[in-house]
Scaffold this active site. Sequence first.
Site, PDB file in Angstrom:
ATOM      1  N   LYS A 119       0.825  -1.215   0.000  1.00 12.06           N
ATOM      2  CA  LYS A 119       0.000   0.000   0.000  1.00 12.06           C
ATOM      3  C   LYS A 119       0.850   1.252   0.000  1.00 12.06           C
ATOM      4  CE  LYS A 119      -4.404  -1.639   1.655  1.00 12.06           C
ATOM      5  NZ  LYS A 119      -5.477  -1.587   2.624  1.00 12.06           N
ATOM      6  N   LYS A 201      -4.426 -10.575  -6.657  1.00  6.66           N
ATOM      7  CA  LYS A 201      -5.724 -10.861  -6.031  1.00  6.66           C
ATOM      8  C   LYS A 201      -6.785  -9.872  -6.508  1.00  6.66           C
ATOM      9  CE  LYS A 201      -5.887  -8.045  -1.953  1.00  6.66           C
ATOM     10  NZ  LYS A 201      -6.125  -7.750  -0.618  1.00  6.66           N
ATOM     11  N   LYS A 204     -11.045  -4.587  -4.453  1.00  8.00           N
ATOM     12  CA  LYS A 204     -12.066  -3.575  -4.683  1.00  8.00           C
ATOM     13  C   LYS A 204     -11.461  -2.227  -5.057  1.00  8.00           C
ATOM     14  CE  LYS A 204     -13.196  -3.554   0.386  1.00  8.00           C
ATOM     15  NZ  LYS A 204     -12.249  -4.127   1.136  1.00  8.00           N
TER      16      LYS A 204
HETATM   17  P1  TYM Z   1     -10.418  -6.172   3.583  1.00  7.77           P
HETATM   18  O1  TYM Z   1     -11.504  -5.182   3.795  1.00  7.77           O
HETATM   19  O2  TYM Z   1      -9.324  -5.829   2.640  1.00  7.77           O
HETATM   20  O3  TYM Z   1     -11.047  -7.550   3.106  1.00  7.77           O
HETATM   21  C1  TYM Z   1     -12.106  -8.149   3.824  1.00  7.77           C
HETATM   22  C2  TYM Z   1     -11.995  -9.656   3.785  1.00  7.77           C
HETATM   23  O4  TYM Z   1     -12.045 -10.116   2.441  1.00  7.77           O
HETATM   24  C3  TYM Z   1     -10.916 -10.952   2.194  1.00  7.77           C
HETATM   25  N1  TYM Z   1     -10.512 -10.753   0.794  1.00  7.77           N
HETATM   26  C4  TYM Z   1     -10.368 -11.743  -0.087  1.00  7.77           C
HETATM   27  N2  TYM Z   1     -10.530 -13.074   0.026  1.00  7.77           N
HETATM   28  C5  TYM Z   1     -10.321 -13.829  -1.079  1.00  7.77           C
HETATM   29  N3  TYM Z   1      -9.953 -13.312  -2.268  1.00  7.77           N
HETATM   30  C6  TYM Z   1      -9.764 -11.981  -2.436  1.00  7.77           C
HETATM   31  N4  TYM Z   1      -9.423 -11.480  -3.625  1.00  7.77           N
HETATM   32  C7  TYM Z   1      -9.985 -11.133  -1.308  1.00  7.77           C
HETATM   33  N5  TYM Z   1      -9.894  -9.781  -1.107  1.00  7.77           N
HETATM   34  C8  TYM Z   1     -10.223  -9.581   0.179  1.00  7.77           C
HETATM   35  C9  TYM Z   1      -9.845 -10.473   3.170  1.00  7.77           C
HETATM   36  O5  TYM Z   1      -8.882 -11.465   3.400  1.00  7.77           O
HETATM   37  C10 TYM Z   1     -10.671 -10.168   4.387  1.00  7.77           C
HETATM   38  O6  TYM Z   1     -10.940 -11.344   5.123  1.00  7.77           O
HETATM   39  N6  TYM Z   1      -7.705  -5.541   7.736  1.00  7.77           N
HETATM   40  C11 TYM Z   1      -8.853  -6.229   7.165  1.00  7.77           C
HETATM   41  C12 TYM Z   1     -10.137  -5.901   7.893  1.00  7.77           C
HETATM   42  C13 TYM Z   1     -10.059  -6.124   9.351  1.00  7.77           C
HETATM   43  C14 TYM Z   1     -10.055  -7.379  10.023  1.00  7.77           C
HETATM   44  C15 TYM Z   1      -9.944  -7.051  11.403  1.00  7.77           C
HETATM   45  C16 TYM Z   1     -10.145  -8.704   9.600  1.00  7.77           C
HETATM   46  C17 TYM Z   1      -9.933  -5.151  10.272  1.00  7.77           C
HETATM   47  N7  TYM Z   1      -9.867  -5.714  11.521  1.00  7.77           N
HETATM   48  C18 TYM Z   1      -9.884  -8.068  12.370  1.00  7.77           C
HETATM   49  C19 TYM Z   1     -10.100  -9.692  10.562  1.00  7.77           C
HETATM   50  C20 TYM Z   1      -9.965  -9.372  11.924  1.00  7.77           C
HETATM   51  C21 TYM Z   1      -8.989  -5.808   5.714  1.00  7.77           C
HETATM   52  O7  TYM Z   1      -8.482  -4.808   5.303  1.00  7.77           O
HETATM   53  O8  TYM Z   1      -9.804  -6.620   4.980  1.00  7.77           O
END
Ligand code: TYM
Length: 335
Positions: A119, A201, A204
Amino acid sequence: METTATTTKPGILSGIQPTSVLTIGNYFGALKNWATMQDEFDAYYMVANLHAQTVKMDPAELRRRSAETFALFLAAGIDPARSTVFVQSHVPEHTQLTWALMCNAYMGELSRMTQFKEKSAKTADNINAGLFTYPVLMAADILVYQAKYIPVGADQKQHVELTRDIAIRFNNMYGETFVIPEPYIPKIGARVMSLQEPEKKMSKSDPNPNGYIRILDEPDVIIKKLKRAVTDSEGEITGNPERAGVYNLLSIYSVCTNGSIEDSVAHFAGKGYGDLKSGVADAIIETLKPIQTEYARVLADKAYLNEMMKRGAERAQATARKTVRKVYHKMGFDT
Ligand code: TYM
């Protein structure tokens, strides 16, 4: 409403940032499992809106997207009667615990986080301290609920491992305080890849919308994006993971139909890429249809949404407050 305060089920927590409309990567990597885990676990699911400001976001847009993401959770089957579903900023204990953990996290380990490196390379003009310390806030999200399993996609594994390290370090220093969490990553769907660049990957925040499918994309958009999906020149449909484009489509088909990769290969045996693409598009459309219908219904009922957010925050806070009190006391802070 039933309360989970005295439950003995293991805790789980997960979150999704409301940075934009969620993709099928978020659905298959996380949200789908959240719904199936609600009965077996004491589940906490949150809209990670504090995390979303690590990249600049317009405040009004952030507020709107937070509510929409909450509505999408409910539409995807997260049941506020069985799970504690809430918005992160409604529970200030997350940031209170972050400070305590920050003093037990090291610059060295934070600078090794792949997501920080990626990032900060993308947003060289905004490498803010929040982007760097974000995994500590994530650790606080997890530890404040004493969560044992963390259902996430593969890209979040490193952050959960850091959370474990911080929790173990804290327990060694101050005595047994935190449950040590483990990532819970699905076998298929943990890494849904971009339709345009299948080595990356699905994200969004991809500037090319043909790379991702949103949970809320209309059927004709899904069909169009699938038609443009990158495959290869081999022509044959096999389950070889090295053929990234075809393998990604087979994986998506497998998670949509709850089958294995082998089942999907057998289904498309003897067929061409045109059939594969239209078959995957149909499977995605079928999977998303009930969520999209329910989303429109839930989003229209603002009073219900606000009430659910309020109740979720109260329930979450009741648990989080206990952990923060315990941690602060152990560290020598009076509150
Ligand atoms: P974020 O918002 O980027 O993504 C949310 C969830 O979606 C999963 N994900 C994917 N899984 C499979 N293929 C993909 N292409 C893909 N893109 C995203 C991510 O692995 C995630 O599970 N930091 C985290 C949010 C968060 C969090 C937490 C998660 C904040 N606090 C505590 C678990 C526990 C994040 O940015 O996810």
